[in-house]
Design a protein around this motif. Structure first.
Motif, PDB file in Angstrom:
ATOM      1  N   GLU A 122       0.838  -1.197   0.000  1.00 53.82           N
ATOM      2  CA  GLU A 122       0.000   0.000   0.000  1.00 53.82           C
ATOM      3  C   GLU A 122       0.875   1.250   0.000  1.00 53.82           C
ATOM      4  N   SER A 123       0.436   2.293  -0.694  1.00 53.48           N
ATOM      5  CA  SER A 123       1.216   3.531  -0.727  1.00 53.48           C
ATOM      6  C   SER A 123       0.879   4.401   0.481  1.00 53.48           C
ATOM      7  N   PHE A 128      -2.826   7.067   4.157  1.00 46.40           N
ATOM      8  CA  PHE A 128      -3.181   8.276   4.890  1.00 46.40           C
ATOM      9  C   PHE A 128      -4.593   8.744   4.547  1.00 46.40           C
ATOM     10  N   THR A 129      -5.064   8.434   3.345  1.00 51.84           N
ATOM     11  CA  THR A 129      -6.452   8.747   2.993  1.00 51.84           C
ATOM     12  C   THR A 129      -7.409   7.978   3.900  1.00 51.84           C
ATOM     13  N   LYS A 130      -7.067   6.717   4.191  1.00 51.90           N
ATOM     14  CA  LYS A 130      -7.883   5.915   5.115  1.00 51.90           C
ATOM     15  C   LYS A 130      -7.867   6.518   6.515  1.00 51.90           C
ATOM     16  N   ILE A 184       3.805  13.183   6.502  1.00 54.17           N
ATOM     17  CA  ILE A 184       3.485  12.596   5.201  1.00 54.17           C
ATOM     18  C   ILE A 184       4.571  12.930   4.185  1.00 54.17           C
ATOM     19  N   GLY A 185       5.079  14.165   4.228  1.00 51.11           N
ATOM     20  CA  GLY A 185       6.156  14.554   3.318  1.00 51.11           C
ATOM     21  C   GLY A 185       7.398  13.701   3.517  1.00 51.11           C
ATOM     22  N   SER A 186       7.775  13.462   4.776  1.00 47.00           N
ATOM     23  CA  SER A 186       8.951  12.645   5.080  1.00 47.00           C
ATOM     24  C   SER A 186       8.757  11.203   4.626  1.00 47.00           C
ATOM     25  N   LEU A 187       7.577  10.660   4.890  1.00 44.60           N
ATOM     26  CA  LEU A 187       7.305   9.265   4.533  1.00 44.60           C
ATOM     27  C   LEU A 187       7.230   9.072   3.018  1.00 44.60           C
ATOM     28  N   GLU A 188       6.634  10.032   2.321  1.00 46.29           N
ATOM     29  CA  GLU A 188       6.542   9.914   0.860  1.00 46.29           C
ATOM     30  C   GLU A 188       7.920  10.028   0.213  1.00 46.29           C
TER      31      GLU A 188
END
Length: 231
Positions: A122-123, A128-130, A184-188
């Motif tokens: 999963e991306s 994060f949308t979930k 989220i920026g760091s994880l992406e």
């Protein structure tokens, strides 16, 4: 203007609340307004009369926005509503439920939040949308959930391939001040590095397999040559 057709009340009510706040009307929708305050002589003061007039005008605007924000099929439900507070509560009780129903829904949402785990394939964006969907529903039902709790939950829910970046974030960041957008920026960014590394490894494996196949075909061709051809 968001239109409510009987589905996804939580999202519609959140959008409408934002609209009311932007128009300085949310206080009327949530709490209503008081009638005239009378003096000892039994008459209302000019100030009270003016305040009531302004509140009625603002309330009519809020009621109109609610009426405009529902489908024609739902409009008959609000025919008896004379104030925005009354109209809002009619829809809230029918589509969000009583306090007991809300409590049951919140229990289910909190359980879903606690059990949420990111799948290996999963991306970050999909996961994060979930998370955001569950969090927004929890908040729409009136419960408070701090960003710090969401950050901590997200870090605990990631698959092993994110272990070292999770450790780095926990050691170097103050999670109470670490925003969701930063997380989220760091994880992406880390996810992109993983994907590039995976793509490179797959490319190398494919090239190696291709080279082996060519070598095998060449050897097979050599073995099939006649003794005269070999000379």
């Amino acid at each position: 203007m968001p239109i409510f057709d009987g589905e996804n009340y939580e999202y519609w009510s959140l959008q409408m609340k934002t609209l009311f706040i932007s128009q300085d009307l949310w206080d009327l929708v949530e709490d209503g307004y008081e009638e005239l305050e009378k003096t000892s002589t039994g008459k209302a003061t000019p100030e009270s009369q003016q305040t009531l007039k302004e509140n009625k005008k603002r309330d009519a605007k809020a009621l109109f926005l609610i009426q405009q924000g529902i489908s024609k099929n739902l409009f008959p439900r609000l025919l008896s509503a004379t104030t925005s507070k009354n109209a809002w509560e009619i829809l809230k009780i029918e589509f969000q439920g009583s306090q007991k129903v809300i409590s049951i829904k919140l229990q289910s949402l909190w359980r879903e939040f606690d059990n949420l785990l990111m799948k290996e394939n999963e991306s970050i964006q999909v996961f994060f949308t979930k998370v955001s969907g569950i969090v927004n529903q929890i908040r729409s039902y009136g419960d408070t959930i701090l960003d710090k709790k969401i950050v901590e939950k997200t870090l605990r829910s990631l698959p092993p391939k994110f272990d070292h970046v999770v450790a780095a974030i926990e050691e170097s960041k103050d999670l109470a001040a670490f925003s969701l957008h930063e997380l989220i920026g760091s994880l992406e960014a880390h996810e992109k590095r993983i994907n590039r590394s995976t793509d490179h490894s797959l490319e190398q494996a494919f090239q190696s397999k291709l080279d082996s196949k060519e070598k095998e075909d060449k050897q097979k061709g050599e073995s099939q040559k006649s003794p005269k051809q070999k000379k």
